[in-house]
Design an enzyme around this catalytic site. Sequence first.
Site, short mmCIF file in Angstrom:
data_model
loop_
_atom_site.label_atom_id
_atom_site.label_comp_id
_atom_site.label_asym_id
_atom_site.label_seq_id
_atom_site.Cartn_x
_atom_site.Cartn_y
_atom_site.Cartn_z
N HIS A 193 5.20 -7.60 7.12
CA HIS A 193 5.23 -9.01 7.49
C HIS A 193 5.63 -9.82 6.27
CE1 HIS A 193 3.48 -8.08 11.33
NE2 HIS A 193 2.52 -7.40 10.74
N GLU A 229 -0.06 -1.32 15.34
CA GLU A 229 -0.76 -0.05 15.03
C GLU A 229 -1.79 0.27 16.13
OE1 GLU A 229 -2.73 0.33 11.09
OE2 GLU A 229 -4.31 1.31 12.23
N CYS A 234 0.87 -1.18 0.00
CA CYS A 234 0.00 0.00 0.00
C CYS A 234 0.92 1.23 0.00
CB CYS A 234 -0.87 0.00 1.25
SG CYS A 234 0.11 0.08 2.75
N CYS A 239 -8.50 2.75 6.15
CA CYS A 239 -7.78 3.33 5.01
C CYS A 239 -8.48 2.95 3.70
CB CYS A 239 -6.38 2.77 5.07
SG CYS A 239 -5.45 2.98 3.59
#
Length: 285
Positions: free
Chosen positions: A42, A131, A12, A197
């Site tokens: 990851h 996060e 992203c 998002c």
Amino acid sequence: MKIHLSQFAGFCDGVRRAYEIISTLDISKAKKPIYILGSLAHNADVVKKIEEKGIAKISLEDFLQSKEGEIGTIIVTAHGSGPEIFEMAKEKGIEVIDTTCPKVIKVQRLAKVFSARNCSIILIGDKGHKEVEGINSWGKGKSRIVSTQKDLENLDFSNDKKIVVLSQTTQSEEFFEKAGNFIKNKFPDTQIISTICYTTYDRQGEISKLAEKNDIVIVIGSKESANSTRLFEIAKEKNPKTYFIENSSQLEKEWFFGMEKALVTAGASTPSWVIEEVIKEIERL
Ligand code: SF4
């Protein structure tokens, strides 16, 4: 067999930006030793490339326990981290390279602002995810984190005056909506702010539409990655012939027997070269 590659597959904007900052970093000018707080993505290949640059991974606990002089530079990943990291770095003279995604910063700021206004924050996200922990930390660690239906049902609203609901950026749109409605039903004045998002919306929306139109779906990503796991779950619900792999070596020939259309997608932490290898391997099989 026709192979359709999802238009939203792979890194992203936030992870791409962070990866570019790190890969173009002039190591000779950075204060050493250089550490990165957890994994940028990851993905084993990405982790290896960062290590090869001379940047070692450090856990949050080890960073917090480190002594002055042991760390020269710390890199904060796209997932962000709590304010305590920046405060500690300042105290110990550690340089910070902050690659937090601007969209994650927005959620951190909302948590900070609403916490300062004494609102109860309910954060829809995965407990223990970097996060989510970071956002919670910006909200002074007072958020209630809801990851499952059970967490929702266990919420106690008896001490709440004002409630704000925020989301992890990679949260499932469906669960966020469900959770928001549930909370609003119990506490009508709740303010619901979706901080999912748009990349996640697009990715999830596309897989939701295309999974059943294909005979087989291959999701590339790590099981540790929240958004890849979510993609897999959405696709699997629509198409039982969905497989979750980390790289091309995990593909199995028999999955493709009798299949005419395959959809390939990948989580936000999967680099383009891994996607290309998977497509080549499917073609070969
Ligand atoms: S998924 Fe969205 S919010 Fe999360 S790092 Fe990527 S661009 Fe940023």
